[in-house]
Write a protein that holds these residues in place. Structure first.
Motif, PDB file in Angstrom:
ATOM      1  N   CYS A 278       0.843  -1.199   0.000  1.00 48.90           N
ATOM      2  CA  CYS A 278       0.000   0.000   0.000  1.00 48.90           C
ATOM      3  C   CYS A 278       0.879   1.251   0.000  1.00 48.90           C
ATOM      4  O   CYS A 278       1.900   1.319   0.693  1.00 48.90           O
ATOM      5  CB  CYS A 278      -0.900  -0.002   1.232  1.00 48.90           C
ATOM      6  SG  CYS A 278      -1.972   1.432   1.344  1.00 48.90           S
ATOM      7  N   HIS A 280       0.173   4.017   1.239  1.00 48.68           N
ATOM      8  CA  HIS A 280      -0.040   4.881   2.410  1.00 48.68           C
ATOM      9  C   HIS A 280       1.114   4.673   3.384  1.00 48.68           C
ATOM     10  O   HIS A 280       2.059   5.440   3.369  1.00 48.68           O
ATOM     11  CB  HIS A 280      -1.403   4.572   3.066  1.00 48.68           C
ATOM     12  CG  HIS A 280      -1.645   5.392   4.283  1.00 48.68           C
ATOM     13  ND1 HIS A 280      -2.242   4.879   5.403  1.00 48.68           N
ATOM     14  CD2 HIS A 280      -1.360   6.681   4.562  1.00 48.68           C
ATOM     15  CE1 HIS A 280      -2.313   5.838   6.318  1.00 48.68           C
ATOM     16  NE2 HIS A 280      -1.792   6.927   5.836  1.00 48.68           N
ATOM     17  N   VAL A 281       1.045   3.626   4.206  1.00 46.46           N
ATOM     18  CA  VAL A 281       2.198   3.340   5.073  1.00 46.46           C
ATOM     19  C   VAL A 281       2.696   1.912   4.923  1.00 46.46           C
ATOM     20  O   VAL A 281       3.374   1.400   5.804  1.00 46.46           O
ATOM     21  CB  VAL A 281       1.935   3.670   6.562  1.00 46.46           C
ATOM     22  CG1 VAL A 281       1.857   5.157   6.779  1.00 46.46           C
ATOM     23  CG2 VAL A 281       0.698   3.001   7.085  1.00 46.46           C
ATOM     24  N   GLY A 282       2.377   1.268   3.815  1.00 45.55           N
ATOM     25  CA  GLY A 282       3.067   0.031   3.482  1.00 45.55           C
ATOM     26  C   GLY A 282       2.441  -1.276   3.919  1.00 45.55           C
ATOM     27  O   GLY A 282       3.115  -2.309   3.906  1.00 45.55           O
ATOM     28  N   CYS A 283       1.176  -1.302   4.277  1.00 44.58           N
ATOM     29  CA  CYS A 283       0.545  -2.587   4.613  1.00 44.58           C
ATOM     30  C   CYS A 283       0.375  -3.421   3.332  1.00 44.58           C
ATOM     31  O   CYS A 283       0.245  -2.863   2.251  1.00 44.58           O
ATOM     32  CB  CYS A 283      -0.832  -2.371   5.220  1.00 44.58           C
ATOM     33  SG  CYS A 283      -0.792  -1.780   6.910  1.00 44.58           S
ATOM     34  N   CYS A 297      -6.983  -1.850   1.055  1.00 43.12           N
ATOM     35  CA  CYS A 297      -5.946  -2.069   2.067  1.00 43.12           C
ATOM     36  C   CYS A 297      -6.637  -2.195   3.421  1.00 43.12           C
ATOM     37  O   CYS A 297      -7.395  -1.296   3.806  1.00 43.12           O
ATOM     38  CB  CYS A 297      -4.957  -0.909   2.076  1.00 43.12           C
ATOM     39  SG  CYS A 297      -3.772  -1.061   3.419  1.00 43.12           S
ATOM     40  N   CYS A 299      -5.545  -1.854   6.361  1.00 41.59           N
ATOM     41  CA  CYS A 299      -5.057  -1.036   7.486  1.00 41.59           C
ATOM     42  C   CYS A 299      -5.873   0.232   7.675  1.00 41.59           C
ATOM     43  O   CYS A 299      -6.360   0.505   8.769  1.00 41.59           O
ATOM     44  CB  CYS A 299      -3.588  -0.687   7.289  1.00 41.59           C
ATOM     45  SG  CYS A 299      -2.534  -2.108   7.542  1.00 41.59           S
ATOM     46  N   HIS A 300      -6.027   1.045   6.618  1.00 42.35           N
ATOM     47  CA  HIS A 300      -6.772   2.312   6.774  1.00 42.35           C
ATOM     48  C   HIS A 300      -7.749   2.504   5.622  1.00 42.35           C
ATOM     49  O   HIS A 300      -8.110   3.620   5.274  1.00 42.35           O
ATOM     50  CB  HIS A 300      -5.818   3.500   6.869  1.00 42.35           C
ATOM     51  CG  HIS A 300      -4.677   3.276   7.797  1.00 42.35           C
ATOM     52  ND1 HIS A 300      -3.411   2.942   7.375  1.00 42.35           N
ATOM     53  CD2 HIS A 300      -4.630   3.268   9.154  1.00 42.35           C
ATOM     54  CE1 HIS A 300      -2.629   2.764   8.413  1.00 42.35           C
ATOM     55  NE2 HIS A 300      -3.335   2.944   9.499  1.00 42.35           N
ATOM     56  N   GLN A 301      -8.098   1.400   4.983  1.00 44.55           N
ATOM     57  CA  GLN A 301      -9.166   1.374   3.961  1.00 44.55           C
ATOM     58  C   GLN A 301      -8.838   2.167   2.697  1.00 44.55           C
ATOM     59  O   GLN A 301      -9.749   2.637   2.021  1.00 44.55           O
ATOM     60  CB  GLN A 301     -10.501   1.864   4.540  1.00 44.55           C
ATOM     61  CG  GLN A 301     -11.216   0.850   5.410  1.00 44.55           C
ATOM     62  CD  GLN A 301     -10.519   0.626   6.724  1.00 44.55           C
ATOM     63  OE1 GLN A 301     -10.294   1.576   7.447  1.00 44.55           O
ATOM     64  NE2 GLN A 301     -10.160  -0.601   7.032  1.00 44.55           N
ATOM     65  N   SER A 302      -7.594   2.360   2.358  1.00 42.77           N
ATOM     66  CA  SER A 302      -7.301   2.947   1.044  1.00 42.77           C
ATOM     67  C   SER A 302      -7.782   1.967  -0.017  1.00 42.77           C
ATOM     68  O   SER A 302      -7.601   0.747   0.113  1.00 42.77           O
ATOM     69  CB  SER A 302      -5.800   3.182   0.865  1.00 42.77           C
ATOM     70  OG  SER A 302      -5.409   4.313   1.593  1.00 42.77           O
ATOM     71  N   PRO A 316      -6.475   7.283   2.614  1.00 46.66           N
ATOM     72  CA  PRO A 316      -5.358   8.212   2.821  1.00 46.66           C
ATOM     73  C   PRO A 316      -4.148   7.994   1.912  1.00 46.66           C
ATOM     74  O   PRO A 316      -3.216   8.791   1.959  1.00 46.66           O
ATOM     75  CB  PRO A 316      -4.965   7.932   4.278  1.00 46.66           C
ATOM     76  CG  PRO A 316      -5.354   6.511   4.500  1.00 46.66           C
ATOM     77  CD  PRO A 316      -6.574   6.261   3.671  1.00 46.66           C
TER      78      PRO A 316
HETATM   79  S1  FES Z   1      -1.402   1.342   4.905  1.00 48.36           S
HETATM   80 FE1  FES Z   1      -2.912   1.065   3.437  1.00 48.36          FE
HETATM   81  S2  FES Z   1      -4.370   2.508   3.897  1.00 48.36           S
HETATM   82 FE2  FES Z   1      -2.865   2.853   5.377  1.00 48.36          FE
END
Ligand code: FES
Length: 352
Positions: A278, A280-283, A297, A299-302, A316
């Motif tokens: 991802c 965003h922060v790599g999930c 994703c 983690c934060h629904q991107s 995000p």
């Molecule tokens: S790591 Fe994927 S949305 Fe935050």
């Protein structure tokens, strides 16, 4: 009367209470204010030598905190990360982690125990009854509060107990250094390491579960297939680092559903390959919705649209998922046409 019945007011029994002298007083009012119990002075209140002993104990605790913080920093600098020690009953553990945990624990305990001991033995413990009053305090009450505050500050000994106060300041000033030192443990900046992965021209796409090279017919409509570059072995020392960057997901779309012309050129017969990391922060991304071609994703629904160049449509994440250019070789296996065209993963500032 049964235990469920509420007694009438006139059935209430008069309250009995014992006075300080031991006599039993009977109050006609069952809700009468019992008042404050008589105040008992502590040893430190009446014996200045006991008070000084307590102050020295407080200072000793704060000083132990300071020493522990210094030991924490020294351990961080001096103990190698790969040194292990035997600690009963845990077994072999990292000497550095053990020492850092121990010294930081002592540093925090010293401050906490010193503060508690100071409050229990040296600060005033005279009980004060605060009568109920209207919410808005009158000027007289405010003045009284300020006077009480000043009296409390004086009674706390903050001005008079200089040794305890100064060592407390010292301990509080030093303990944050432990957090600063730990920042060094975050390791070096990734620099350009995020720019390159193990993908290169001609590298076969290996099924991440079976470790077998993938053919186009292995990629079925409606599900994600995860792949990694050929030549990666789990026992390689950098396997975890490299697989975290090179992780790939493949999905089969109808070629006419692909909206982005560039994406179509980089696909094979509707099979598209995107970084699984991802932005965003790599999930790792692992939820796919067949009808919309969206991946989510957890983690934060991107949410990214795999039919539109991996574009972000929600959440995000700051930019689209990098796509890998793939083709099929003469033997019918899927292979990469090169590395990702841009760094994978989050948009950290040092990516440039
Ligand atoms: S790591 Fe994927 S949305 Fe935050």
């Amino acid at each position: 009367m049964s235990s469920h019945e509420i007694p009438e007011a006139d059935e209430q029994l008069p309250e009995k209470r014992e006075t300080a002298e031991g006599a039993v007083e009977v109050s006609e009012d069952p809700f009468a204010d019992p008042g404050m119990p008589p105040h008992e002075h502590r040893k430190q209140d009446i014996d200045e030598r006991a008070a000084r002993r307590s102050e020295r104990t407080v200072a000793l605790l704060f000083t132990s905190s300071m020493l522990a913080t210094i030991a924490f920093i020294a351990a961080y600098v001096a103990i190698p990360v790969d040194k292990y020690i035997y600690v009963f009953p845990i077994g072999h553990i990292s000497a550095l982690n053990f020492t850092l945990g121990l010294t930081l624990g002592v540093a925090l305990f010293g401050i906490g125990a010193g503060a508690v001991h100071w409050a229990r033995t040296l600060m005033s413990d005279v009980e004060i009854a605060d009568e109920r009053h209207p919410i808005e305090a009158s000027p007289e009450v405010k003045a009284k509060v300020m006077a009480d505050f000043r009296a409390g500050a004086a009674e706390s000994g903050f001005g008079r107990r200089k040794l305890a106060r100064n060592t407390l300041f010292g301990a509080l000033a030093l303990v944050p250094l432990s957090g600063l030192v730990l920042l060094g443990g975050l390791g070096p900046m990734p620099g350009t390491k995020l720019r390159h992965t193990k993908w290169a021209k001609g590298k076969l796409l290996m099924n991440q579960n079976t470790m077998q090279p993938l053919r186009p017919e292995d990629i079925v409509v409606g599900s994600l297939t995860f792949a990694m570059p050929e030549g990666m072995e789990e026992d390689q020392h950098d396997f975890q680092t490299e697989i975290a960057k090179a992780a790939l997901m493949l999905v089969r779309l109808q070629p006419e559903d692909i909206k982005d012309k560039h994406e179509l050129d980089w696909s094979h017969d509707g099979i598209v390959a995107f970084s699984k990391i991802c932005t965003h922060v790599g999930c790792p991304i692992n939820l796919y919705e067949q009808q919309t071609h969206h991946v989510l994703c957890p983690c934060h629904q991107s949410t990214f649209d795999l039919a539109d160049g991996g574009r972000v449509i929600f959440g995000p994440a700051g930019h689209a998922l990098p796509q890998l250019h793939i083709t099929v070789n003469d033997e019918g296996y899927l292979e990469a046409m090169g590395d990702f065209p841009e760094p994978v993963g989050p948009a950290f500032w040092e990516r440039g």
